[in-house]
Design an enzyme around this catalytic site. Structure first.
Site, PDB file in Angstrom:
ATOM      1  CE1 TYR A  54      -3.068  -2.977   0.829  1.00 33.24           C
ATOM      2  CE2 TYR A  54      -3.318  -2.433   2.807  1.00 33.24           C
ATOM      3  CZ  TYR A  54      -3.086  -2.787   1.449  1.00 33.24           C
ATOM      4  OH  TYR A  54      -4.052  -4.092   2.024  1.00 33.24           O
ATOM      5  CG  HIS A 122      -1.530  -8.673  -0.091  1.00 36.75           C
ATOM      6  ND1 HIS A 122      -1.445  -7.616   0.361  1.00 36.75           N
ATOM      7  CD2 HIS A 122      -2.889  -8.996  -0.015  1.00 36.75           C
ATOM      8  CE1 HIS A 122      -2.255  -6.649   0.489  1.00 36.75           C
ATOM      9  NE2 HIS A 122      -3.178  -7.353  -0.091  1.00 36.75           N
ATOM     10  CB  SER A 201     -13.535  -3.948  -0.350  1.00 40.40           C
ATOM     11  OG  SER A 201     -12.786  -3.377  -0.412  1.00 40.40           O
ATOM     12  N   PRO A 202     -16.020  -4.079   3.272  1.00 45.03           N
ATOM     13  CG  PRO A 202     -16.128  -3.085   5.523  1.00 45.03           C
ATOM     14  CD  PRO A 202     -14.646  -3.601   4.393  1.00 45.03           C
ATOM     15  CG  LEU A 203     -18.648   0.533   3.816  1.00 43.66           C
ATOM     16  CD1 LEU A 203     -18.499   1.184   4.070  1.00 43.66           C
ATOM     17  CD2 LEU A 203     -20.266  -0.213   4.853  1.00 43.66           C
ATOM     18  NE  ARG A 205     -11.825  -2.542  -4.206  1.00 45.58           N
ATOM     19  CZ  ARG A 205     -12.339  -4.151  -3.745  1.00 45.58           C
ATOM     20  NH1 ARG A 205     -14.134  -4.794  -4.327  1.00 45.58           N
ATOM     21  NH2 ARG A 205     -11.828  -5.016  -4.268  1.00 45.58           N
ATOM     22  N   GLY A 206     -17.346   1.644  -1.469  1.00 42.42           N
ATOM     23  CA  GLY A 206     -17.812   2.583  -1.017  1.00 42.42           C
ATOM     24  C   GLY A 206     -19.420   2.912  -1.486  1.00 42.42           C
ATOM     25  CG  PHE A 207     -21.546   0.550  -6.177  1.00 40.80           C
ATOM     26  CD1 PHE A 207     -20.831   1.309  -7.056  1.00 40.80           C
ATOM     27  CD2 PHE A 207     -22.485   0.049  -6.090  1.00 40.80           C
ATOM     28  CE1 PHE A 207     -21.601   1.165  -8.137  1.00 40.80           C
ATOM     29  CE2 PHE A 207     -23.482   0.291  -6.805  1.00 40.80           C
ATOM     30  CZ  PHE A 207     -23.607   0.823  -8.516  1.00 40.80           C
TER      31      PHE A 207
END
Length: 325
Positions: A54, A122, A201-203, A205-207
Protein backbone atom coordinates in the site's frame (compact mmCIF):
# COMPACT_ATOMS: atom_id res chain seq x y z
CA UNK A 1 -16.17 -0.99 22.14
CA UNK A 2 -17.39 -4.51 21.47
CA UNK A 3 -14.61 -7.04 20.97
CA UNK A 4 -14.00 -10.32 19.16
CA UNK A 5 -11.31 -12.98 19.29
CA UNK A 6 -8.44 -13.18 16.84
CA UNK A 7 -6.22 -16.10 17.82
CA UNK A 8 -5.13 -15.34 21.41
CA UNK A 9 -5.79 -11.62 20.93
CA UNK A 10 -8.92 -9.69 21.78
CA UNK A 11 -9.57 -6.96 19.21
CA UNK A 12 -12.30 -4.45 18.42
CA UNK A 13 -15.27 -5.91 16.55
CA UNK A 14 -14.67 -3.36 13.80
CA UNK A 15 -11.14 -2.75 12.59
CA UNK A 16 -9.79 0.01 10.38
CA UNK A 17 -8.50 -0.62 6.87
CA UNK A 18 -5.73 1.88 6.12
CA UNK A 19 -4.98 1.25 2.43
CA UNK A 20 -6.81 4.33 1.13
CA UNK A 21 -4.64 6.58 3.25
CA UNK A 22 -1.79 5.93 0.83
CA UNK A 23 -3.20 5.19 -2.62
CA UNK A 24 -5.90 3.66 -4.83
CA UNK A 25 -8.68 6.11 -3.89
CA UNK A 26 -7.27 9.38 -5.19
CA UNK A 27 -5.30 12.05 -3.29
CA UNK A 28 -4.92 11.68 0.47
CA UNK A 29 -3.58 13.86 3.26
CA UNK A 30 -1.24 12.40 5.88
CA UNK A 31 -2.31 14.89 8.54
CA UNK A 32 -5.97 13.99 8.15
CA UNK A 33 -5.11 10.30 8.06
CA UNK A 34 -3.17 10.59 11.31
CA UNK A 35 -6.12 12.39 12.91
CA UNK A 36 -8.39 9.55 11.78
CA UNK A 37 -6.02 6.91 13.14
CA UNK A 38 -5.79 8.70 16.48
CA UNK A 39 -9.57 9.14 16.70
CA UNK A 40 -10.04 5.45 15.92
CA UNK A 41 -7.75 4.47 18.79
CA UNK A 42 -9.51 6.94 21.10
CA UNK A 43 -12.85 5.32 20.20
CA UNK A 44 -11.53 1.87 21.09
CA UNK A 45 -10.53 0.51 17.68
CA UNK A 46 -7.60 -1.83 18.24
CA UNK A 47 -7.18 -3.63 14.90
CA UNK A 48 -5.44 -1.66 12.14
CA UNK A 49 -4.85 -3.25 8.74
CA UNK A 50 -2.09 -2.35 6.29
CA UNK A 51 0.31 -4.01 3.80
CA UNK A 52 3.78 -3.38 2.47
CA UNK A 53 2.37 -2.83 -1.02
CA UNK A 54 0.00 0.00 0.00
CA UNK A 55 1.78 3.08 -1.26
CA UNK A 56 4.84 0.85 -1.70
CA UNK A 57 5.78 1.20 1.97
CA UNK A 58 4.15 4.57 2.67
CA UNK A 59 1.17 3.07 4.51
CA UNK A 60 3.33 1.14 6.94
CA UNK A 61 5.47 4.24 7.53
CA UNK A 62 2.30 6.23 8.23
CA UNK A 63 1.19 3.59 10.73
CA UNK A 64 4.65 3.73 12.25
CA UNK A 65 4.20 7.45 12.93
CA UNK A 66 0.81 6.75 14.50
CA UNK A 67 2.18 3.92 16.65
CA UNK A 68 4.78 6.04 18.45
CA UNK A 69 3.73 6.00 22.07
CA UNK A 70 0.95 3.46 21.46
CA UNK A 71 2.92 0.21 21.55
CA UNK A 72 0.88 -2.56 23.14
CA UNK A 73 -2.43 -0.71 22.97
CA UNK A 74 -3.34 -1.62 19.37
CA UNK A 75 -2.83 -4.58 17.04
CA UNK A 76 -1.28 -4.21 13.60
CA UNK A 77 -1.96 -6.57 10.71
CA UNK A 78 0.25 -6.26 7.65
CA UNK A 79 0.93 -8.35 4.58
CA UNK A 80 3.63 -9.50 2.15
CA UNK A 81 3.65 -11.12 -1.25
CA UNK A 82 2.32 -8.57 -3.77
CA UNK A 83 5.29 -6.92 -5.45
CA UNK A 84 4.69 -3.72 -7.42
CA UNK A 85 6.65 -0.91 -9.00
CA UNK A 86 5.73 2.48 -7.46
CA UNK A 87 2.97 4.12 -9.47
CA UNK A 88 1.99 0.90 -11.24
CA UNK A 89 -1.02 -1.31 -10.57
CA UNK A 90 0.71 -4.34 -12.15
CA UNK A 91 1.90 -6.88 -9.64
CA UNK A 92 3.58 -10.24 -9.21
CA UNK A 93 3.31 -12.68 -6.33
CA UNK A 94 6.43 -13.66 -4.41
CA UNK A 95 6.22 -16.26 -1.61
CA UNK A 96 9.87 -17.31 -1.67
CA UNK A 97 11.44 -17.79 1.78
CA UNK A 98 14.10 -15.15 1.11
CA UNK A 99 11.45 -12.63 0.08
CA UNK A 100 9.23 -13.38 3.08
CA UNK A 101 12.13 -12.87 5.50
CA UNK A 102 13.25 -9.66 3.80
CA UNK A 103 9.69 -8.31 3.60
CA UNK A 104 9.13 -9.01 7.29
CA UNK A 105 12.27 -7.14 8.29
CA UNK A 106 11.29 -4.19 6.11
CA UNK A 107 7.78 -4.07 7.59
CA UNK A 108 9.15 -4.22 11.15
CA UNK A 109 11.43 -1.31 10.35
CA UNK A 110 8.73 0.85 8.73
CA UNK A 111 6.23 0.15 11.50
CA UNK A 112 8.82 0.69 14.21
CA UNK A 113 7.82 -2.45 16.13
CA UNK A 114 9.61 -5.58 17.29
CA UNK A 115 6.73 -7.96 16.52
CA UNK A 116 4.01 -7.91 13.86
CA UNK A 117 0.75 -8.93 15.52
CA UNK A 118 -0.76 -10.55 12.42
CA UNK A 119 1.27 -11.26 9.26
CA UNK A 120 -0.69 -12.24 6.16
CA UNK A 121 0.37 -13.80 2.91
CA UNK A 122 -1.34 -11.19 0.72
CA UNK A 123 -1.68 -13.70 -2.10
CA UNK A 124 -0.41 -17.25 -2.55
CA UNK A 125 1.79 -18.18 -5.48
CA UNK A 126 0.48 -21.47 -6.90
CA UNK A 127 4.05 -22.38 -7.92
CA UNK A 128 5.36 -22.06 -4.35
CA UNK A 129 4.85 -25.10 -2.08
CA UNK A 130 2.36 -24.21 0.64
CA UNK A 131 4.41 -26.15 3.19
CA UNK A 132 7.42 -23.96 2.41
CA UNK A 133 5.46 -20.71 2.72
CA UNK A 134 3.77 -21.65 6.00
CA UNK A 135 6.99 -23.15 7.33
CA UNK A 136 8.85 -19.89 6.70
CA UNK A 137 6.12 -17.94 8.50
CA UNK A 138 6.17 -20.42 11.39
CA UNK A 139 9.88 -19.76 11.86
CA UNK A 140 9.18 -16.03 12.05
CA UNK A 141 6.71 -16.81 14.84
CA UNK A 142 9.37 -18.89 16.63
CA UNK A 143 11.81 -15.97 16.31
CA UNK A 144 9.32 -13.55 17.88
CA UNK A 145 9.06 -11.39 14.77
CA UNK A 146 5.44 -12.38 14.12
CA UNK A 147 2.72 -13.13 16.67
CA UNK A 148 0.16 -14.82 14.38
CA UNK A 149 -0.16 -15.93 10.76
CA UNK A 150 -2.91 -15.08 8.27
CA UNK A 151 -3.83 -15.84 4.66
CA UNK A 152 -5.72 -13.74 2.13
CA UNK A 153 -8.18 -14.82 -0.55
CA UNK A 154 -7.70 -18.57 -0.14
CA UNK A 155 -9.96 -21.49 -0.95
CA UNK A 156 -11.31 -23.63 1.93
CA UNK A 157 -9.14 -26.62 1.06
CA UNK A 158 -6.02 -24.45 1.05
CA UNK A 159 -6.90 -23.02 4.46
CA UNK A 160 -7.37 -26.51 5.89
CA UNK A 161 -4.03 -27.67 4.45
CA UNK A 162 -2.26 -24.63 5.87
CA UNK A 163 -3.88 -25.05 9.30
CA UNK A 164 -2.57 -28.62 9.45
CA UNK A 165 0.96 -27.17 9.23
CA UNK A 166 0.56 -24.22 11.62
CA UNK A 167 -2.44 -22.48 13.23
CA UNK A 168 -3.91 -19.83 10.93
CA UNK A 169 -5.22 -16.94 13.00
CA UNK A 170 -7.16 -15.16 10.29
CA UNK A 171 -8.27 -15.23 6.68
CA UNK A 172 -8.82 -11.91 4.95
CA UNK A 173 -11.02 -11.77 1.87
CA UNK A 174 -13.46 -9.37 0.29
CA UNK A 175 -16.93 -9.83 1.79
CA UNK A 176 -19.94 -7.55 1.57
CA UNK A 177 -23.55 -7.42 0.44
CA UNK A 178 -22.39 -7.45 -3.18
CA UNK A 179 -19.49 -9.90 -2.73
CA UNK A 180 -20.72 -12.99 -0.91
CA UNK A 181 -18.11 -15.40 -2.30
CA UNK A 182 -16.80 -16.42 1.18
CA UNK A 183 -20.12 -18.11 1.85
CA UNK A 184 -19.01 -20.76 -0.65
CA UNK A 185 -17.03 -22.56 2.04
CA UNK A 186 -14.23 -20.46 3.52
CA UNK A 187 -16.47 -18.91 6.19
CA UNK A 188 -17.40 -22.37 7.41
CA UNK A 189 -13.79 -23.55 7.26
CA UNK A 190 -12.78 -20.58 9.42
CA UNK A 191 -15.53 -21.41 11.91
CA UNK A 192 -14.43 -25.05 12.05
CA UNK A 193 -10.78 -24.14 12.61
CA UNK A 194 -11.28 -21.30 15.07
CA UNK A 195 -9.89 -18.87 12.50
CA UNK A 196 -11.10 -15.27 12.40
CA UNK A 197 -12.44 -13.94 9.09
CA UNK A 198 -11.49 -10.33 8.35
CA UNK A 199 -13.80 -8.82 5.73
CA UNK A 200 -12.17 -6.16 3.58
CA UNK A 201 -14.08 -3.74 1.35
CA UNK A 202 -17.20 -4.38 3.48
CA UNK A 203 -18.88 -1.33 1.93
CA UNK A 204 -18.22 -2.40 -1.65
CA UNK A 205 -15.39 0.15 -2.00
CA UNK A 206 -17.91 2.82 -1.05
CA UNK A 207 -20.48 1.84 -3.66
CA UNK A 208 -22.97 0.46 -1.15
CA UNK A 209 -23.02 3.74 0.79
CA UNK A 210 -24.51 5.57 -2.19
CA UNK A 211 -21.81 8.24 -1.91
CA UNK A 212 -19.74 7.27 -4.97
CA UNK A 213 -20.27 9.08 -8.26
CA UNK A 214 -18.82 6.63 -10.76
CA UNK A 215 -18.79 9.31 -13.46
CA UNK A 216 -16.41 11.63 -11.60
CA UNK A 217 -13.85 9.54 -9.76
CA UNK A 218 -10.65 11.36 -8.82
CA UNK A 219 -7.43 10.87 -10.82
CA UNK A 220 -5.58 7.85 -9.48
CA UNK A 221 -8.74 6.22 -8.15
CA UNK A 222 -8.46 2.55 -9.14
CA UNK A 223 -12.24 2.26 -9.24
CA UNK A 224 -12.09 4.11 -12.56
CA UNK A 225 -10.93 0.83 -14.13
CA UNK A 226 -12.67 -1.57 -11.76
CA UNK A 227 -15.33 -3.47 -13.73
CA UNK A 228 -18.15 -2.93 -11.23
CA UNK A 229 -17.71 0.84 -11.37
CA UNK A 230 -17.52 1.25 -15.13
CA UNK A 231 -19.71 1.03 -18.23
CA UNK A 232 -22.74 -1.23 -18.26
CA UNK A 233 -21.73 -2.85 -14.97
CA UNK A 234 -21.95 0.48 -13.15
CA UNK A 235 -25.38 1.09 -14.60
CA UNK A 236 -26.53 -2.43 -13.69
CA UNK A 237 -25.27 -2.02 -10.12
CA UNK A 238 -26.80 1.41 -9.53
CA UNK A 239 -29.92 -0.08 -7.99
CA UNK A 240 -27.93 -1.89 -5.32
CA UNK A 241 -27.04 1.31 -3.52
CA UNK A 242 -30.71 2.32 -3.65
CA UNK A 243 -31.67 -1.02 -2.11
CA UNK A 244 -29.24 -0.57 0.80
CA UNK A 245 -30.56 2.94 1.39
CA UNK A 246 -34.16 1.72 1.49
CA UNK A 247 -33.34 -1.02 3.97
CA UNK A 248 -31.35 1.40 6.13
CA UNK A 249 -34.33 3.74 6.36
CA UNK A 250 -36.38 0.96 7.96
CA UNK A 251 -33.72 0.56 10.66
CA UNK A 252 -33.08 4.26 11.23
CA UNK A 253 -29.41 3.97 10.28
CA UNK A 254 -27.16 4.90 7.39
CA UNK A 255 -26.47 2.55 4.45
CA UNK A 256 -22.91 2.05 5.68
CA UNK A 257 -24.12 1.09 9.14
CA UNK A 258 -26.61 -1.39 7.73
CA UNK A 259 -24.00 -3.06 5.51
CA UNK A 260 -21.57 -3.38 8.43
CA UNK A 261 -24.23 -4.58 10.87
CA UNK A 262 -25.16 -7.32 8.39
CA UNK A 263 -21.55 -8.52 8.34
CA UNK A 264 -21.28 -8.44 12.13
CA UNK A 265 -24.36 -10.66 12.24
CA UNK A 266 -22.77 -13.29 9.99
CA UNK A 267 -20.88 -14.83 12.89
CA UNK A 268 -18.81 -14.02 15.94
CA UNK A 269 -15.66 -14.85 13.97
CA UNK A 270 -16.33 -12.18 11.32
CA UNK A 271 -14.36 -8.93 11.71
CA UNK A 272 -15.14 -6.20 9.16
CA UNK A 273 -12.30 -3.74 8.48
CA UNK A 274 -13.90 -0.77 6.69
CA UNK A 275 -11.42 1.79 5.41
CA UNK A 276 -11.71 5.54 5.64
CA UNK A 277 -9.48 8.60 5.76
CA UNK A 278 -11.99 10.82 7.51
CA UNK A 279 -12.92 10.98 11.22
CA UNK A 280 -16.60 11.63 10.43
CA UNK A 281 -16.85 8.51 8.29
CA UNK A 282 -15.03 6.55 10.97
CA UNK A 283 -17.60 7.56 13.57
CA UNK A 284 -20.44 6.72 11.18
CA UNK A 285 -19.00 3.25 10.63
CA UNK A 286 -18.63 2.64 14.36
CA UNK A 287 -22.32 3.42 14.71
CA UNK A 288 -22.97 0.03 13.09
CA UNK A 289 -22.16 -1.59 16.43
CA UNK A 290 -25.43 -0.24 17.81
CA UNK A 291 -27.61 -1.53 14.93
CA UNK A 292 -29.57 -4.67 15.78
CA UNK A 293 -30.82 -6.90 12.97
CA UNK A 294 -33.45 -9.52 13.77
CA UNK A 295 -34.31 -12.59 11.72
CA UNK A 296 -36.82 -10.67 9.61
CA UNK A 297 -34.26 -7.95 8.87
CA UNK A 298 -31.67 -10.51 7.82
CA UNK A 299 -34.18 -12.31 5.60
CA UNK A 300 -35.10 -9.04 3.88
CA UNK A 301 -31.44 -8.20 3.31
CA UNK A 302 -30.68 -11.67 1.94
CA UNK A 303 -33.64 -11.41 -0.43
CA UNK A 304 -32.40 -8.06 -1.73
CA UNK A 305 -28.77 -9.17 -2.06
CA UNK A 306 -28.55 -12.82 -3.10
CA UNK A 307 -25.07 -14.17 -3.89
CA UNK A 308 -23.93 -13.14 -7.36
CA UNK A 309 -26.17 -10.09 -7.64
CA UNK A 310 -23.34 -7.68 -8.51
CA UNK A 311 -22.56 -7.13 -12.18
CA UNK A 312 -18.89 -7.41 -13.15
CA UNK A 313 -15.77 -8.99 -11.70
CA UNK A 314 -14.34 -7.76 -8.40
CA UNK A 315 -11.11 -6.61 -10.05
CA UNK A 316 -9.52 -6.07 -13.42
CA UNK A 317 -7.59 -9.12 -14.71
CA UNK A 318 -4.42 -7.85 -13.03
CA UNK A 319 -6.15 -7.59 -9.68
CA UNK A 320 -7.63 -11.07 -9.99
CA UNK A 321 -4.20 -12.69 -9.68
CA UNK A 322 -4.06 -15.08 -6.76
CA UNK A 323 -7.75 -14.98 -5.81
CA UNK A 324 -9.27 -18.17 -4.38
CA UNK A 325 -5.82 -19.75 -4.26
Amino acid sequence: MKTRKLAEMEVSALGLGCMGMSEFYGPSDDAESLRTLARAADEGVTLFDTADTYGCGHNEELLGRFLRGRHGTVRIATKFGLVRTPGSYARRIDNSPAYIRAACEASLRRLGVETIDLYYAHRLDPAAPLEQTIGTLARLVEQGKVRAIGLCEVAPATLRRAAAIHPIAAVQSEYSLWTRDPEGGVLQACRDLGTAFCAYSPLGRGFLTGSVDTASLAPGDFRSFNPRFTGPHARANAGLADAVRALAVTKGCTPAQLALAWLLARGAHVLPIPGTRRPDRLLENLGALAVRLDAADLAAIDAAFPPGIASGERYSPEGMKGLNA
